[in-house]
Design a protein around this motif. Structure first.
Motif, PDB file in Angstrom:
ATOM      1  N   GLY A 104       0.870  -1.233   0.084  1.00  0.00           N
ATOM      2  CA  GLY A 104      -0.092  -0.004   0.045  1.00  0.00           C
ATOM      3  C   GLY A 104       0.883   1.148  -0.038  1.00  0.00           C
ATOM      4  N   ASP A 105       0.311   2.247   0.550  1.00  0.00           N
ATOM      5  CA  ASP A 105       1.114   3.667   0.446  1.00  0.00           C
ATOM      6  C   ASP A 105       1.686   3.958   1.662  1.00  0.00           C
ATOM      7  OD1 ASP A 105       0.021   4.138  -1.931  1.00  0.00           O
ATOM      8  OD2 ASP A 105      -1.804   5.107  -1.493  1.00  0.00           O
ATOM      9  N   ALA A 106       1.623   3.025   2.812  1.00  0.00           N
ATOM     10  CA  ALA A 106       2.272   3.360   4.168  1.00  0.00           C
ATOM     11  C   ALA A 106       3.824   3.157   4.094  1.00  0.00           C
ATOM     12  CB  ALA A 106       1.445   2.669   5.222  1.00  0.00           C
ATOM     13  N   PRO A 107       4.569   4.118   4.769  1.00  0.00           N
ATOM     14  CA  PRO A 107       6.025   3.720   4.683  1.00  0.00           C
ATOM     15  C   PRO A 107       6.112   2.478   5.051  1.00  0.00           C
ATOM     16  CG  PRO A 107       5.348   5.901   5.833  1.00  0.00           C
ATOM     17  CD  PRO A 107       4.032   5.201   5.584  1.00  0.00           C
ATOM     18  N   VAL A 108       7.300   1.895   4.619  1.00  0.00           N
ATOM     19  CA  VAL A 108       7.776   0.531   4.835  1.00  0.00           C
ATOM     20  C   VAL A 108       9.177   0.870   5.660  1.00  0.00           C
ATOM     21  CG1 VAL A 108       8.396  -1.598   4.116  1.00  0.00           C
ATOM     22  CG2 VAL A 108       6.423  -0.496   3.450  1.00  0.00           C
ATOM     23  N   ASP A 109       9.484   0.259   6.763  1.00  0.00           N
ATOM     24  CA  ASP A 109      10.701   0.309   7.424  1.00  0.00           C
ATOM     25  C   ASP A 109      11.424  -0.958   7.176  1.00  0.00           C
ATOM     26  OD1 ASP A 109      12.472   1.253   9.239  1.00  0.00           O
ATOM     27  OD2 ASP A 109      11.608   0.909  10.928  1.00  0.00           O
ATOM     28  N   VAL A 110      12.231  -0.770   6.088  1.00  0.00           N
ATOM     29  CA  VAL A 110      12.922  -2.076   5.421  1.00  0.00           C
ATOM     30  C   VAL A 110      14.327  -2.245   6.158  1.00  0.00           C
ATOM     31  CG1 VAL A 110      11.626  -2.098   3.263  1.00  0.00           C
ATOM     32  CG2 VAL A 110      13.887  -0.704   3.564  1.00  0.00           C
ATOM     33  N   ARG A 111      15.038  -0.877   6.579  1.00  0.00           N
ATOM     34  CA  ARG A 111      16.572  -1.091   7.027  1.00  0.00           C
ATOM     35  C   ARG A 111      16.690  -2.090   8.037  1.00  0.00           C
ATOM     36  NH1 ARG A 111      20.275   2.371   5.245  1.00  0.00           N
ATOM     37  NH2 ARG A 111      18.721   4.069   4.806  1.00  0.00           N
ATOM     38  N   PRO A 112      15.754  -2.066   9.185  1.00  0.00           N
ATOM     39  CA  PRO A 112      16.305  -2.669  10.328  1.00  0.00           C
ATOM     40  C   PRO A 112      15.963  -4.411  10.077  1.00  0.00           C
ATOM     41  CG  PRO A 112      14.774  -1.009  11.132  1.00  0.00           C
ATOM     42  CD  PRO A 112      14.766  -0.976   9.699  1.00  0.00           C
ATOM     43  N   HIS A 113      15.079  -4.750   9.149  1.00  0.00           N
ATOM     44  CA  HIS A 113      14.829  -6.046   8.704  1.00  0.00           C
ATOM     45  C   HIS A 113      16.146  -6.666   7.889  1.00  0.00           C
ATOM     46  CE1 HIS A 113      10.655  -6.414   9.941  1.00  0.00           C
ATOM     47  NE2 HIS A 113      10.582  -5.242   9.671  1.00  0.00           N
ATOM     48  N   ALA A 114      16.599  -5.833   6.936  1.00  0.00           N
ATOM     49  CA  ALA A 114      17.567  -5.930   6.170  1.00  0.00           C
ATOM     50  C   ALA A 114      18.885  -6.231   6.838  1.00  0.00           C
ATOM     51  CB  ALA A 114      17.865  -4.967   5.084  1.00  0.00           C
ATOM     52  N   ALA A 115      19.091  -5.257   7.986  1.00  0.00           N
ATOM     53  CA  ALA A 115      20.427  -5.139   8.749  1.00  0.00           C
ATOM     54  C   ALA A 115      20.401  -6.505   9.690  1.00  0.00           C
ATOM     55  CB  ALA A 115      20.362  -3.904   9.732  1.00  0.00           C
ATOM     56  N   ALA A 116      19.069  -7.151  10.228  1.00  0.00           N
ATOM     57  CA  ALA A 116      19.090  -8.065  11.036  1.00  0.00           C
ATOM     58  C   ALA A 116      19.327  -9.526  10.237  1.00  0.00           C
ATOM     59  CB  ALA A 116      17.815  -8.138  11.586  1.00  0.00           C
ATOM     60  N   GLN A 117      19.261  -9.562   9.109  1.00  0.00           N
ATOM     61  CA  GLN A 117      19.096 -10.894   8.400  1.00  0.00           C
ATOM     62  C   GLN A 117      19.900 -10.869   7.235  1.00  0.00           C
ATOM     63  OE1 GLN A 117      15.122 -12.404   7.616  1.00  0.00           O
ATOM     64  NE2 GLN A 117      14.359 -10.324   8.098  1.00  0.00           N
ATOM     65  N   LEU A 118      20.718  -9.832   6.855  1.00  0.00           N
ATOM     66  CA  LEU A 118      21.623  -9.948   5.607  1.00  0.00           C
ATOM     67  C   LEU A 118      22.971  -9.445   6.165  1.00  0.00           C
ATOM     68  CD1 LEU A 118      19.491  -8.380   2.788  1.00  0.00           C
ATOM     69  CD2 LEU A 118      20.086 -10.532   3.121  1.00  0.00           C
ATOM     70  N   ALA A 119      23.992  -9.956   5.693  1.00  0.00           N
ATOM     71  CA  ALA A 119      25.226  -9.688   5.900  1.00  0.00           C
ATOM     72  C   ALA A 119      25.724  -8.223   5.080  1.00  0.00           C
ATOM     73  CB  ALA A 119      26.381 -10.501   5.188  1.00  0.00           C
ATOM     74  N   PRO A 120      26.473  -7.495   5.626  1.00  0.00           N
ATOM     75  CA  PRO A 120      26.722  -6.084   5.269  1.00  0.00           C
ATOM     76  C   PRO A 120      26.860  -5.975   3.689  1.00  0.00           C
ATOM     77  CG  PRO A 120      27.779  -6.118   7.274  1.00  0.00           C
ATOM     78  CD  PRO A 120      27.322  -7.599   6.993  1.00  0.00           C
ATOM     79  N   ALA A 121      27.565  -6.764   3.054  1.00  0.00           N
ATOM     80  CA  ALA A 121      27.679  -6.887   1.439  1.00  0.00           C
ATOM     81  C   ALA A 121      26.579  -7.156   0.967  1.00  0.00           C
ATOM     82  CB  ALA A 121      28.831  -7.749   1.173  1.00  0.00           C
ATOM     83  N   HIS A 122      25.352  -7.825   1.368  1.00  0.00           N
ATOM     84  CA  HIS A 122      24.464  -8.106   0.665  1.00  0.00           C
ATOM     85  C   HIS A 122      23.189  -7.324   1.095  1.00  0.00           C
ATOM     86  CE1 HIS A 122      26.699 -11.803   0.709  1.00  0.00           C
ATOM     87  NE2 HIS A 122      25.880 -12.442   0.102  1.00  0.00           N
ATOM     88  N   ARG A 123      23.482  -6.371   1.749  1.00  0.00           N
ATOM     89  CA  ARG A 123      22.179  -5.295   2.118  1.00  0.00           C
ATOM     90  C   ARG A 123      22.179  -4.412   0.865  1.00  0.00           C
ATOM     91  NH1 ARG A 123      24.427  -3.959   8.003  1.00  0.00           N
ATOM     92  NH2 ARG A 123      24.386  -5.964   8.788  1.00  0.00           N
ATOM     93  N   PRO A 124      20.888  -4.069   0.204  1.00  0.00           N
ATOM     94  CA  PRO A 124      20.650  -2.990  -0.859  1.00  0.00           C
ATOM     95  C   PRO A 124      21.232  -1.715  -0.321  1.00  0.00           C
ATOM     96  CG  PRO A 124      19.039  -4.642  -0.915  1.00  0.00           C
ATOM     97  CD  PRO A 124      19.896  -4.808   0.451  1.00  0.00           C
ATOM     98  N   ARG A 125      22.122  -1.018  -1.354  1.00  0.00           N
ATOM     99  CA  ARG A 125      22.519   0.246  -0.854  1.00  0.00           C
ATOM    100  C   ARG A 125      21.624   1.094  -1.592  1.00  0.00           C
ATOM    101  NH1 ARG A 125      24.852  -2.783   2.011  1.00  0.00           N
ATOM    102  NH2 ARG A 125      27.178  -2.257   2.626  1.00  0.00           N
ATOM    103  N   ARG A 126      20.860   0.639  -2.842  1.00  0.00           N
ATOM    104  CA  ARG A 126      19.908   1.584  -3.502  1.00  0.00           C
ATOM    105  C   ARG A 126      18.531   0.901  -3.602  1.00  0.00           C
ATOM    106  NH1 ARG A 126      21.446   4.882  -8.616  1.00  0.00           N
ATOM    107  NH2 ARG A 126      19.620   5.832  -7.858  1.00  0.00           N
ATOM    108  N   TRP A 127      17.489   1.600  -2.949  1.00  0.00           N
ATOM    109  CA  TRP A 127      16.134   1.190  -2.906  1.00  0.00           C
ATOM    110  C   TRP A 127      15.126   2.112  -3.915  1.00  0.00           C
ATOM    111  CZ3 TRP A 127      15.191  -2.885   0.631  1.00  0.00           C
ATOM    112  CH2 TRP A 127      16.476  -3.034   1.734  1.00  0.00           C
ATOM    113  N   PHE A 128      14.324   1.086  -4.493  1.00  0.00           N
ATOM    114  CA  PHE A 128      13.204   2.075  -5.362  1.00  0.00           C
ATOM    115  C   PHE A 128      11.857   1.127  -5.021  1.00  0.00           C
ATOM    116  CE2 PHE A 128      17.481   1.818  -7.433  1.00  0.00           C
ATOM    117  CZ  PHE A 128      17.542   3.109  -7.627  1.00  0.00           C
ATOM    118  N   ALA A 129      10.746   1.720  -5.161  1.00  0.00           N
ATOM    119  CA  ALA A 129       9.440   1.380  -5.171  1.00  0.00           C
ATOM    120  C   ALA A 129       8.882   1.470  -6.495  1.00  0.00           C
ATOM    121  CB  ALA A 129       8.894   2.172  -4.090  1.00  0.00           C
TER     122      ALA A 129
END
Length: 358
Positions: free
Chosen positions: A302-327
């Motif tokens: 939907g249109d509500a903001p999505v807090d993706v960074r904490p989930h990515a940081a908790a489950q992905l190694a630093p090299a695997h975390r996206p650096r650029r995000w698009f919707a």
């Protein structure tokens, strides 16, 4: 070559009865794609026994014409009927266009006594053969009183979508395959296991199959199909864990960023688990001197903001975390598969918006 006009099944039957090889195109193609496909088909040298010609999805580039024998499909008809628990007295909805090998397979199956095809979802359909996107569309429409089973391929099936379908009374069998390999493995809820008649082997991280369903080769441009005696591969990376197949993507889709190699499918699986994310596609954007930046295009609920960074940081190694995000809406092929190459093009062309994340 045919489009999706009424009477297609009868035309396919006539072509096969005449001993010719049908190839189904898509009326939505641009002229240049039609011209290139027609030229490749006209110049093709067909191996003995060629009965069908299909097109790869084009999810990673230009489509190719794949040639196969009648037996490379018909040998799997009984197993498919078993997964769907459906026969000639049932109706199968085929949302993907007939140019898709997924749909053309089901049309061939119908000509040999399989379920009667309908080239769209209808309330009268008993079973469905399509992509996860097609299954979601049927569930969203909420009009499927007779639908009891679905055979889902083409791309990753989100476990939440499976649960939603099963809650609606639809038994789901998901499979992994390729236009060149046909069915490879099937998942009825407990992980991918070899499709009946298929043997799997991992060689240096690459999946090889020994199967009666492998295509004969290509018309026109060569493709990724390689053979070693009775074994074949299209270059997919995978692992076998306790007899279950775990897919790791195509070797040529891996992202090289600094000293790390990132498999997009592994990152996508994490991103799909984030609340508010309907689907995700991950790719590399050119960036010197590191090689590529891991990037993600998210399709949101939907249109509500999505807090993706904490989930990515908790489950992905630093090299695997996206650096650029698009919707935005994930681009897909005509059959509904995510189109990674097109996603990269859209981002580089500025056609999708950057995602502001916290």
């Amino acid at each position: 070559m045919s489009g999706a006009e009424p009477g297609l099944l009868e035309r396919l039957h006539g072509i096969r009865e005449a001993g010719d090889v049908p190839l189904v195109g898509d009326a939505r193609w641009p002229k240049a794609q039609w011209d290139a496909t027609v030229a490749a088909a006209a110049a093709a040298e067909l191996p003995d026994g060629t009965a069908w010609a299909t097109l790869t999805s084009g999810s990673s580039g230009a489509p190719r014409i794949v040639l196969r024998s009648a037996e490379s499909w018909s040998d799997s008809f009984a197993a498919v009927s078993g997964f769907l628990d459906a026969g000639s007295g049932d109706t199968v909805a085929l949302p993907a266009p007939p140019a898709s090998s997924l749909t053309l397979f089901s049309l061939a199956h119908s000509l040999s006594g399989g379920p009667r095809p309908v080239l769209r979802p209808t309330p009268e359909a008993d079973v469905l053969h399509g992509t996860p996107q097609a299954l979601r569309a049927v569930l969203d429409a909420g009009s499927h009183p007779r639908l009891r089973a679905a055979l889902i391929g083409g791309s990753h099936l989100d476990p939440a979508l499976r649960r939603r379908a099963e809650a609606a009374g639809i038994r789901v069998s998901a499979y992994y395959g390729a236009a060149e390999l046909s069915f490879v493995a099937c998942d009825e809820g407990e992980g991918l296991r070899p499709f009946p008649g298929v043997e799997l082997e991992i060689r240096d991280g690459e999946l090889w199959v020994r199967s009666p369903y492998v295509a004969s080769g290509y018309a026109g441009a060569p493709g990724p199909l390689r053979r070693d005696g009775a074994w074949a591969t299209v270059g997919d990376r995978a692992a076998l864990d306790d007899g279950r197949l775990r897919l790791l993507g195509r070797a040529d889709e891996a992202i090289l960023s600094a000293s790390a190699t990132i498999v997009p499918e592994e990152v996508e699986a994490v991103l799909r688990s984030i609340p508010g994310v309907r689907d995700a596609i991950v790719f590399g954007l050119p960036r010197e001197p590191v090689g590529a930046l891991v990037s993600a295009l998210l399709e949101l609920e939907g249109d509500a903001p999505v807090d993706v960074r904490p989930h990515a940081a908790a489950q992905l190694a630093p090299a695997h975390r996206p650096r650029r995000w698009f919707a935005g809406q994930i681009p897909r092929t005509a059959s509904g598969k995510p189109a990674r190459a097109e996603a990269v093009r859209q981002v580089l062309a500025g056609e999708v918006q950057s995602l502001v994340i916290r």
